[in-house]
Scaffold this motif. Structure first.
Motif, mmCIF file in Angstrom:
data_model
loop_
_atom_site.group_PDB
_atom_site.id
_atom_site.type_symbol
_atom_site.label_atom_id
_atom_site.label_comp_id
_atom_site.label_asym_id
_atom_site.label_seq_id
_atom_site.Cartn_x
_atom_site.Cartn_y
_atom_site.Cartn_z
ATOM 1 N N TRP A 20 0.817 -1.204 0.000
ATOM 2 C CA TRP A 20 0.000 0.000 0.000
ATOM 3 C C TRP A 20 0.858 1.265 0.000
ATOM 4 C CZ3 TRP A 20 -0.148 3.363 4.289
ATOM 5 C CH2 TRP A 20 0.502 2.898 5.436
ATOM 6 N N SER A 25 0.212 -0.636 -7.156
ATOM 7 C CA SER A 25 -0.794 -1.642 -7.467
ATOM 8 C C SER A 25 -2.045 -1.367 -6.653
ATOM 9 C CB SER A 25 -0.248 -3.037 -7.134
ATOM 10 O OG SER A 25 -1.228 -4.009 -7.360
ATOM 11 N N THR A 27 -3.960 -3.887 -5.819
ATOM 12 C CA THR A 27 -4.181 -5.125 -5.071
ATOM 13 C C THR A 27 -2.864 -5.639 -4.496
ATOM 14 O OG1 THR A 27 -3.878 -6.500 -7.032
ATOM 15 C CG2 THR A 27 -6.131 -5.802 -6.519
ATOM 16 N N THR A 28 -2.997 -6.557 -3.550
ATOM 17 C CA THR A 28 -1.849 -7.232 -2.971
ATOM 18 C C THR A 28 -2.193 -8.700 -2.793
ATOM 19 O OG1 THR A 28 -0.212 -7.161 -1.194
ATOM 20 C CG2 THR A 28 -2.493 -6.814 -0.556
ATOM 21 N N TRP A 29 -1.182 -9.543 -2.734
ATOM 22 C CA TRP A 29 -1.390 -10.963 -2.520
ATOM 23 C C TRP A 29 -1.686 -11.193 -1.053
ATOM 24 C CZ3 TRP A 29 -2.370 -15.173 -5.160
ATOM 25 C CH2 TRP A 29 -2.229 -16.402 -4.530
ATOM 26 N N TYR A 30 -2.679 -12.010 -0.776
ATOM 27 C CA TYR A 30 -3.091 -12.300 0.590
ATOM 28 C C TYR A 30 -3.296 -13.794 0.724
ATOM 29 C CZ TYR A 30 -6.116 -12.588 4.679
ATOM 30 O OH TYR A 30 -6.657 -12.912 5.891
ATOM 31 N N GLU A 38 -5.650 -12.281 -4.692
ATOM 32 C CA GLU A 38 -5.455 -10.837 -4.759
ATOM 33 C C GLU A 38 -6.600 -10.133 -4.030
ATOM 34 O OE1 GLU A 38 -3.003 -8.925 -6.357
ATOM 35 O OE2 GLU A 38 -1.888 -10.770 -6.700
ATOM 36 N N GLU A 39 -6.257 -9.123 -3.251
ATOM 37 C CA GLU A 39 -7.233 -8.318 -2.523
ATOM 38 C C GLU A 39 -6.874 -6.846 -2.680
ATOM 39 O OE1 GLU A 39 -9.924 -9.228 -0.799
ATOM 40 O OE2 GLU A 39 -9.665 -11.387 -1.009
ATOM 41 N N PRO A 40 -7.854 -5.940 -2.600
ATOM 42 C CA PRO A 40 -7.556 -4.506 -2.722
ATOM 43 C C PRO A 40 -6.661 -4.003 -1.586
ATOM 44 C CG PRO A 40 -9.921 -4.914 -2.821
ATOM 45 C CD PRO A 40 -9.276 -6.202 -2.445
ATOM 46 N N CYS A 41 -5.725 -3.122 -1.917
ATOM 47 C CA CYS A 41 -4.879 -2.466 -0.908
ATOM 48 C C CYS A 41 -5.576 -1.252 -0.299
ATOM 49 C CB CYS A 41 -3.584 -1.972 -1.545
ATOM 50 S SG CYS A 41 -2.393 -3.213 -1.947
ATOM 51 N N CYS A 93 -3.520 -5.975 4.093
ATOM 52 C CA CYS A 93 -2.148 -5.474 4.029
ATOM 53 C C CYS A 93 -1.374 -5.711 5.319
ATOM 54 C CB CYS A 93 -2.145 -3.987 3.684
ATOM 55 S SG CYS A 93 -2.723 -3.706 2.015
#
Length: 194
Positions: A20, A25, A27-30, A38-41, A93
């Motif tokens: 973040w 990006s 999104t980030t990998w979770y 992938e999920e929103p940051c 995050c």
């Protein structure tokens, strides 16, 4: 990405994911025991102001890295002409390790032809705190049609907005953040390099 693994039994502190902060990006990998993906940051801010915010990644207009986070927003008198965005701290995050920092800085570009006010809010246990600027003000003034400019907030100087106990530095790891803009009409801001 590999799932975290350790075999030692010594207490240690891991570097928290900071996708973040880069604004490269949306999104980030979770991953956890039951799910991965992938999920929103970033999300529209819920603590204060309008939630009518559209977030996108601007790959052309950036200060550094791959892109900049573009915030297009709508404001009105019912939202006190405020709109905000929040990173998904303590969620996707993960912890921000904010207790280890005294300041929070961000590069911001204002493509619109009017000045705006930028504030940083910290939410903790239902209370709202405003971080003062490094020079002691309540907000930073972003000039009209400015390029990327760094704005700095003091995490040691939180002003209580809603009552409740002031958080100490250690609880900043479980607090939420919201960057909030005050504008007289709908507009756009770009964020990068936090």
């Amino acid at each position: 990405p590999a799932v975290s693994f350790r075999s030692d039994s010594e207490p240690s502190a891991y570097l928290a994911p900071n996708d973040w902060l880069d604004c490269d990006s949306l999104t980030t990998w979770y991953s956890n025991v039951t799910t991965a993906g992938e999920e929103p940051c970033w999300l529209p801010g819920k603590a204060l102001g309008s939630e009518d915010v559209n977030l996108s990644l601007n790959m052309r207009d950036k200060a550094e890295g791959k892109g900049a986070l573009q915030m297009d927003y709508s404001v009105n008198s019912q939202t006190d002409y405020l709109a905000g965005i929040s990173p998904r701290l303590n969620d996707v995050c993960m912890p921000s390790n904010l207790d280890k920092y005294n300041i929070f800085s961000v590069l911001v570009k204002n493509p619109d032809d009017r000045a705006k006010e930028l504030s940083l809010y910290v939410t903790y246990r239902g209370s709202l705190y405003q971080a003062e600027t490094i020079t002691g003000g309540d907000f930073c003034t972003i000039g009209p049609k400015t390029g990327f400019t760094r704005y700095v907030f003091d995490l040691n100087s939180l002003v209580n907005c809603t009552g409740g106990e002031k958080p100490n530095k250690m609880v900043l790891n479980s607090a939420g953040l919201q960057l909030t803009v005050k504008d007289e009409k709908d507009g756009t801001l770009l964020f990068d390099g936090m």
